[in-house]
Design an enzyme around this catalytic site. Structure first.
Site, PDB file in Angstrom:
ATOM      1  N   GLU A 133      75.067  63.587 -52.887  1.00 19.72           N
ATOM      2  CA  GLU A 133      76.203  64.419 -52.526  1.00 19.72           C
ATOM      3  C   GLU A 133      77.177  63.631 -51.638  1.00 19.72           C
ATOM      4  O   GLU A 133      76.822  62.585 -51.093  1.00 19.72           O
ATOM      5  CB  GLU A 133      75.699  65.657 -51.761  1.00 19.72           C
ATOM      6  N   HIS A 142      79.430  63.926 -57.204  1.00 17.97           N
ATOM      7  CA  HIS A 142      78.060  63.414 -57.000  1.00 17.97           C
ATOM      8  C   HIS A 142      77.544  62.784 -58.299  1.00 17.97           C
ATOM      9  O   HIS A 142      77.953  63.165 -59.394  1.00 17.97           O
ATOM     10  CB  HIS A 142      77.100  64.492 -56.475  1.00 17.97           C
ATOM     11  N   ASP A 149      66.626  62.872 -61.064  1.00 13.34           N
ATOM     12  CA  ASP A 149      66.336  63.832 -60.001  1.00 13.34           C
ATOM     13  C   ASP A 149      65.458  64.985 -60.474  1.00 13.34           C
ATOM     14  O   ASP A 149      65.246  65.180 -61.669  1.00 13.34           O
ATOM     15  CB  ASP A 149      67.643  64.381 -59.404  1.00 13.34           C
ATOM     16  N   ASN A 192      82.050  67.616 -57.225  1.00 15.32           N
ATOM     17  CA  ASN A 192      82.313  66.925 -55.956  1.00 15.32           C
ATOM     18  C   ASN A 192      82.067  65.417 -56.083  1.00 15.32           C
ATOM     19  O   ASN A 192      81.912  64.731 -55.084  1.00 15.32           O
ATOM     20  CB  ASN A 192      81.441  67.518 -54.844  1.00 15.32           C
TER      21      ASN A 192
HETATM   22  C1  F6R Z   1      71.469  65.879 -63.175  1.00 17.62           C
HETATM   23  C2  F6R Z   1      72.352  65.135 -62.285  1.00 17.62           C
HETATM   24  C3  F6R Z   1      73.661  65.699 -61.858  1.00 17.62           C
HETATM   25  C4  F6R Z   1      74.480  66.262 -63.021  1.00 17.62           C
HETATM   26  C5  F6R Z   1      75.778  66.866 -62.511  1.00 17.62           C
HETATM   27  C6  F6R Z   1      76.604  67.472 -63.627  1.00 17.62           C
HETATM   28  O1  F6R Z   1      70.312  65.134 -63.461  1.00 17.62           O
HETATM   29  O2  F6R Z   1      71.995  64.090 -61.884  1.00 17.62           O
HETATM   30  O3  F6R Z   1      74.402  64.684 -61.223  1.00 17.62           O
HETATM   31  O4  F6R Z   1      74.756  65.238 -63.931  1.00 17.62           O
HETATM   32  O5  F6R Z   1      75.497  67.844 -61.556  1.00 17.62           O
HETATM   33  O6  F6R Z   1      75.919  68.566 -64.173  1.00 17.62           O
HETATM   34  P1  F6R Z   1      76.429  69.246 -65.516  1.00 17.62           P
HETATM   35  O7  F6R Z   1      76.289  68.265 -66.598  1.00 17.62           O
HETATM   36  O8  F6R Z   1      75.509  70.429 -65.709  1.00 17.62           O
HETATM   37  O9  F6R Z   1      77.852  69.650 -65.272  1.00 17.62           O
END
Ligand code: F6R
Length: 248
Positions: A143, A138, A67, A136
């Site tokens: 989401e 994701h 992303d 959550n």
């Molecule tokens: C980032 C991504 C997100 C993160 C998730 C956890 O490329 O795809 O799904 O892996 O938001 O983020 P952290 O590791 O910062 O807790």
């Protein structure tokens, strides 16, 4: 699903490093799916170390990031382009032309998303996908209530995600509201998936991923249907899982 629980973040990162480095030794032209955020930082740091010490070769590796924020220039230190350069690409012998990240500044979203999907497919899909997870549940920026058949698309970030990611920005107001993300379908087409999580604030999401019903309100639960997923956790993220599910 294999579930591996390690004592702490560093041990979790080491276990993930072994899997990724092993993949590159076996298949030097692997296609890797990459995540950003705090969770994989230790993994990337270790991969750089393995590259420097024993010459782990990235010259034929192709990468697709999950992303990128929408409307955030790649020069912005919070962009995922910047993150990847800083943590991995500038420190290993990867060919930057083989690294793909959605263009958050695109003027034509539909074409950008379609080209991203087409390229992943043309390359034969991802060999090893690295995932983090949101509180959550994701994965990527898919989401809750995402359609499981979604491919690369524009996402409106949940307030919870904006709140969680505001720690990287000077204020919550600066966090982009939208991102371009690979869809669940792109992720599920990967041949192998590793999902990393550390910290107590991920424990509930991990519980839903492993033991919840497979439902779009917990996007990561779809991973129960993938045939080759390894979940690597630290003790805190694993704290709601029953012992008998954890690999000895
Ligand atoms: C980032 C991504 C997100 C993160 C998730 C956890 O490329 O795809 O799904 O892996 O938001 O983020 P952290 O590791 O910062 O807790």
């Amino acid at each position: 699903m294999r579930i591996i629980v390690k004592e702490n973040y560093d041990e979790m990162s080491k276990a993930a490093t072994n899997i990724v480095a092993g993949q590159l030794y076996i298949k030097p032209d692997s296609i890797l799916g990459l995540a950003t955020g705090s969770t994989p930082e230790g993994l990337y740091k270790n991969l750089v170390k393995v590259h420097e010490t024993v010459g782990l070769d990235f010259s034929k590796v192709v990468t697709f990031n999950l992303d990128e924020y929408y409307n955030l220039p790649r020069e912005n230190p919070q962009s995922y382009h910047y993150f990847m350069n800083e943590h991995l690409f500038s420190k290993v012998n990867i060919n930057l032309e083989n690294t793909y990240i959605p263009d958050g500044m695109t003027e034509d979203l539909d074409i950008e998303c379609k080209n991203y999907d087409d390229l992943i497919e043309k390359m034969g899909n991802i060999d090893l996908q690295i995932l983090g997870i949101g509180q959550n549940a994701h994965i990527g920026f898919n989401e809750p209530d995402i359609k499981f058949e979604a491919t690369t698309h524009l996402v409106k970030l949940d307030d919870e995600t904006i709140e969680a990611n505001s720690r990287f920005f000077t204020s919550k107001k600066e966090v982009p509201e939208y991102a371009i993300s690979m869809g669940i379908k792109n992720i599920m087409l990967a041949k192998k998936i590793i999902l990393l999580a550390s910290g107590e604030n991920k424990a509930e999401a991990i519980y839903k991923t492993v033991l919840g019903s497979v439902r779009p309100d917990a996007p990561a639960s779809i991973l129960q249907l993938h045939r080759d997923v390894v979940i690597i956790l630290d003790k805190d993220a694993a704290k709601l899982l029953p012992e008998n599910l954890i690999e000895k």
